[in-house]
Design a protein around this motif. Sequence first.
Motif, PDB file in Angstrom:
ATOM      1  N   UNK A  57      46.248  36.848  -2.266  1.00  0.00           N
ATOM      2  CA  UNK A  57      46.791  36.399  -0.993  1.00  0.00           C
ATOM      3  C   UNK A  57      47.609  35.142  -1.260  1.00  0.00           C
ATOM      4  N   UNK A  58      48.905  35.259  -1.117  1.00  0.00           N
ATOM      5  CA  UNK A  58      49.815  34.138  -1.348  1.00  0.00           C
ATOM      6  C   UNK A  58      50.299  33.569  -0.027  1.00  0.00           C
ATOM      7  N   UNK A  59      50.771  32.344  -0.088  1.00  0.00           N
ATOM      8  CA  UNK A  59      51.387  31.722   1.077  1.00  0.00           C
ATOM      9  C   UNK A  59      52.667  32.472   1.416  1.00  0.00           C
ATOM     10  N   UNK A  60      52.979  32.511   2.693  1.00  0.00           N
ATOM     11  CA  UNK A  60      54.238  33.144   3.090  1.00  0.00           C
ATOM     12  C   UNK A  60      55.195  32.059   3.549  1.00  0.00           C
ATOM     13  N   UNK A  61      56.461  32.301   3.284  1.00  0.00           N
ATOM     14  CA  UNK A  61      57.497  31.340   3.644  1.00  0.00           C
ATOM     15  C   UNK A  61      57.650  31.273   5.160  1.00  0.00           C
ATOM     16  N   UNK A  62      58.143  30.153   5.606  1.00  0.00           N
ATOM     17  CA  UNK A  62      58.443  29.969   7.025  1.00  0.00           C
ATOM     18  C   UNK A  62      59.557  30.937   7.418  1.00  0.00           C
ATOM     19  N   UNK A  63      59.460  31.533   8.615  1.00  0.00           N
ATOM     20  CA  UNK A  63      60.549  32.418   9.059  1.00  0.00           C
ATOM     21  C   UNK A  63      61.858  31.639   9.186  1.00  0.00           C
ATOM     22  N   UNK A  64      62.973  32.350   9.153  1.00  0.00           N
ATOM     23  CA  UNK A  64      64.261  31.668   9.321  1.00  0.00           C
ATOM     24  C   UNK A  64      64.358  31.039  10.707  1.00  0.00           C
ATOM     25  N   UNK A  65      65.390  30.244  10.890  1.00  0.00           N
ATOM     26  CA  UNK A  65      65.586  29.587  12.188  1.00  0.00           C
ATOM     27  C   UNK A  65      65.811  30.625  13.276  1.00  0.00           C
TER      28      UNK A  65
ATOM     29  N   UNK B  21      55.472  42.014   3.434  1.00  0.00           N
ATOM     30  CA  UNK B  21      55.145  42.613   4.730  1.00  0.00           C
ATOM     31  C   UNK B  21      54.561  41.558   5.669  1.00  0.00           C
ATOM     32  N   UNK B  22      53.750  40.658   5.133  1.00  0.00           N
ATOM     33  CA  UNK B  22      53.199  39.563   5.949  1.00  0.00           C
ATOM     34  C   UNK B  22      54.331  38.662   6.443  1.00  0.00           C
ATOM     35  N   UNK B  23      55.286  38.383   5.567  1.00  0.00           N
ATOM     36  CA  UNK B  23      56.432  37.554   5.960  1.00  0.00           C
ATOM     37  C   UNK B  23      57.256  38.262   7.032  1.00  0.00           C
ATOM     38  N   UNK B  24      57.457  39.571   6.881  1.00  0.00           N
ATOM     39  CA  UNK B  24      58.213  40.331   7.887  1.00  0.00           C
ATOM     40  C   UNK B  24      57.523  40.236   9.244  1.00  0.00           C
ATOM     41  N   UNK B  25      56.191  40.293   9.248  1.00  0.00           N
ATOM     42  CA  UNK B  25      55.450  40.150  10.507  1.00  0.00           C
ATOM     43  C   UNK B  25      55.724  38.782  11.135  1.00  0.00           C
ATOM     44  N   UNK B  26      55.772  37.760  10.306  1.00  0.00           N
ATOM     45  CA  UNK B  26      56.048  36.409  10.816  1.00  0.00           C
ATOM     46  C   UNK B  26      57.472  36.306  11.371  1.00  0.00           C
ATOM     47  N   UNK B  27      58.414  36.970  10.721  1.00  0.00           N
ATOM     48  CA  UNK B  27      59.800  36.962  11.218  1.00  0.00           C
ATOM     49  C   UNK B  27      59.851  37.610  12.596  1.00  0.00           C
ATOM     50  N   UNK B  28      59.251  38.793  12.722  1.00  0.00           N
ATOM     51  CA  UNK B  28      59.235  39.472  14.019  1.00  0.00           C
ATOM     52  C   UNK B  28      58.524  38.615  15.070  1.00  0.00           C
ATOM     53  N   UNK B  29      57.431  38.000  14.682  1.00  0.00           N
ATOM     54  CA  UNK B  29      56.685  37.143  15.602  1.00  0.00           C
ATOM     55  C   UNK B  29      57.539  35.954  16.052  1.00  0.00           C
ATOM     56  N   UNK B  30      58.218  35.341  15.115  1.00  0.00           N
ATOM     57  CA  UNK B  30      59.089  34.207  15.420  1.00  0.00           C
ATOM     58  C   UNK B  30      60.226  34.621  16.359  1.00  0.00           C
ATOM     59  N   UNK B  31      60.862  35.744  16.056  1.00  0.00           N
ATOM     60  CA  UNK B  31      61.964  36.216  16.896  1.00  0.00           C
ATOM     61  C   UNK B  31      61.464  36.636  18.278  1.00  0.00           C
ATOM     62  N   UNK B  32      60.246  37.190  18.335  1.00  0.00           N
ATOM     63  CA  UNK B  32      59.673  37.560  19.629  1.00  0.00           C
ATOM     64  C   UNK B  32      59.434  36.320  20.476  1.00  0.00           C
ATOM     65  N   UNK B  33      58.920  35.279  19.858  1.00  0.00           N
ATOM     66  CA  UNK B  33      58.695  34.025  20.587  1.00  0.00           C
ATOM     67  C   UNK B  33      60.021  33.453  21.070  1.00  0.00           C
ATOM     68  N   UNK B  34      61.053  33.530  20.225  1.00  0.00           N
ATOM     69  CA  UNK B  34      62.389  33.062  20.637  1.00  0.00           C
ATOM     70  C   UNK B  34      62.872  33.866  21.840  1.00  0.00           C
ATOM     71  N   UNK B  35      62.770  35.208  21.760  1.00  0.00           N
ATOM     72  CA  UNK B  35      63.253  36.062  22.849  1.00  0.00           C
ATOM     73  C   UNK B  35      62.516  35.745  24.148  1.00  0.00           C
ATOM     74  N   UNK B  36      61.205  35.566  24.061  1.00  0.00           N
ATOM     75  CA  UNK B  36      60.426  35.240  25.262  1.00  0.00           C
ATOM     76  C   UNK B  36      60.867  33.901  25.849  1.00  0.00           C
TER      77      UNK B  36
END
Length: 183
Positions: A74-82, A21-36
């Motif tokens: 609490x584990x590290x989360x992977x970097x979001x995709x490109x 779920x933490x990783x999913x948040x990072x994906x959405x955050x990354x895609x939101x930054x891209x869209x902006x």
Amino acid sequence: MNRNRLSPEMESGLNKQMTQEAWAAQVYLSYAAWAASEGYNGIANFLFRHANEERNHMMKFLEYILERGGKVNIDAIAKPPQDPSNVQDCFEQVFKQEVDNTTSIYRLVKLSHDEGDWATWHFMQWFVKEQTEEETLALNLLDKIKIAGGTSATPEALYTLDRDMEKEPDEAELAENKTVEKP
């Protein structure tokens, strides 16, 4: 006295889901930054809201593990995709990520059933419904993108889609709530 009411397998699975779920948040955050950065502020707003929703899901798992006497890891989360290549790619990736998340949720539901852990089974039902909403919402957005022209959408169509996304509800109405009177 051992206060943990979760099996080791369930505790591990819930912790993994919390990290997912933490990783999913990072994906959405990354895609939101891209869209902006692409000028799609309405789409970015929608994705930023969903990043926050995923963080809330993460916290639900964290709190549940603690309430059941388990140990939170609490584990590290992977970097979001490109970054996505276009708006359609963005929401295709969102849909794929939601389907993957649903698969993980179902594994936990099955494990809770197999173990007779009815408290966890009950807890997970909220996530089953949530994932149905998330998948439906992503599919509905993909349909809108397709109508707008998909990868060949004109700037005007993307502008309209972007404006609509700013007001897009965060939840989809599910088929289970439909009636003959209210299709």
